[in-house]
Design a protein around this motif. Sequence first.
Motif: not given
Length: 245
Positions: A119-135, A171-180
């Motif tokens: 955020l500090k070092n770029t002027n871009c917006n961040l879209t953050i999708p998430t995937s949970s690992g098996n560990h 903007k966070f996109l917290v996945s509720t399933g395996y695929h996003i």
Amino acid sequence: SEDTHTIVEEKSDPSEATAVILASDWHIEELVDPKTINGLNKFNLKIAEQRANNFFVNSAKLVRGFQRDIKIKTIILWLGGDFISSNIHEELLENTCLRPIEAIKKAQAMIIAGINYLLKNTNCNLTIPTSSGNHGRIGKTIHISTEQGNSLENYMYCNLAQHFANEKRVKFLVSTGYHIYLKIYGFNLRIHHGHQLKFLGGSGGLTIPVNKAIAQWNKGKKADLDLFGHWHQRLDGGNFLANGS
């Protein structure tokens, strides 16, 4: 279940790109003692922190470099899972330096620092999708239908989304399933950690089982490119990209 998000280009500018940054399989609390492997490698929490620092610093440099020639207003930062090793295997009780709760707290702090740096070092917006690992699971086995509800990483992602809730550029996109799924200028990305791929070795490496899985998934919802981690190797298969650790 699946999640879908769309990124649309600005109509006023015909030349635009979206940067995609893949973060997965850091296993921050694992220890690798060079004495036990003839000095071939070394890993500890200090090295993990330095690598995470380098990851975000170099990502920002690459984005700024490409911005000299093309407009980039959005960064997709995929948080792809297995940031911690946890204690799902017996040997991990011996070769990790933090317990699972301590490790996930540390991973969360490292990721917060990285997002703040972008955020500090770029002027871009961040879209953050998430995937949970098996560990990051809290049980011995994975239950597909309840995987997110038994994942320390999913809990971390929800905390991160709450932490940045008032940051308009995130903007966070917290996945509720395996695929996003992400649609970028009409190009469809399917993102997942990678642990539902079935590979037991053999000729062809990952390529054959990945393409078989993609063919089945495309029957339900087609994607132009699959992004995943888990296998600790970087591999560009044309229609898929496996992220290294």
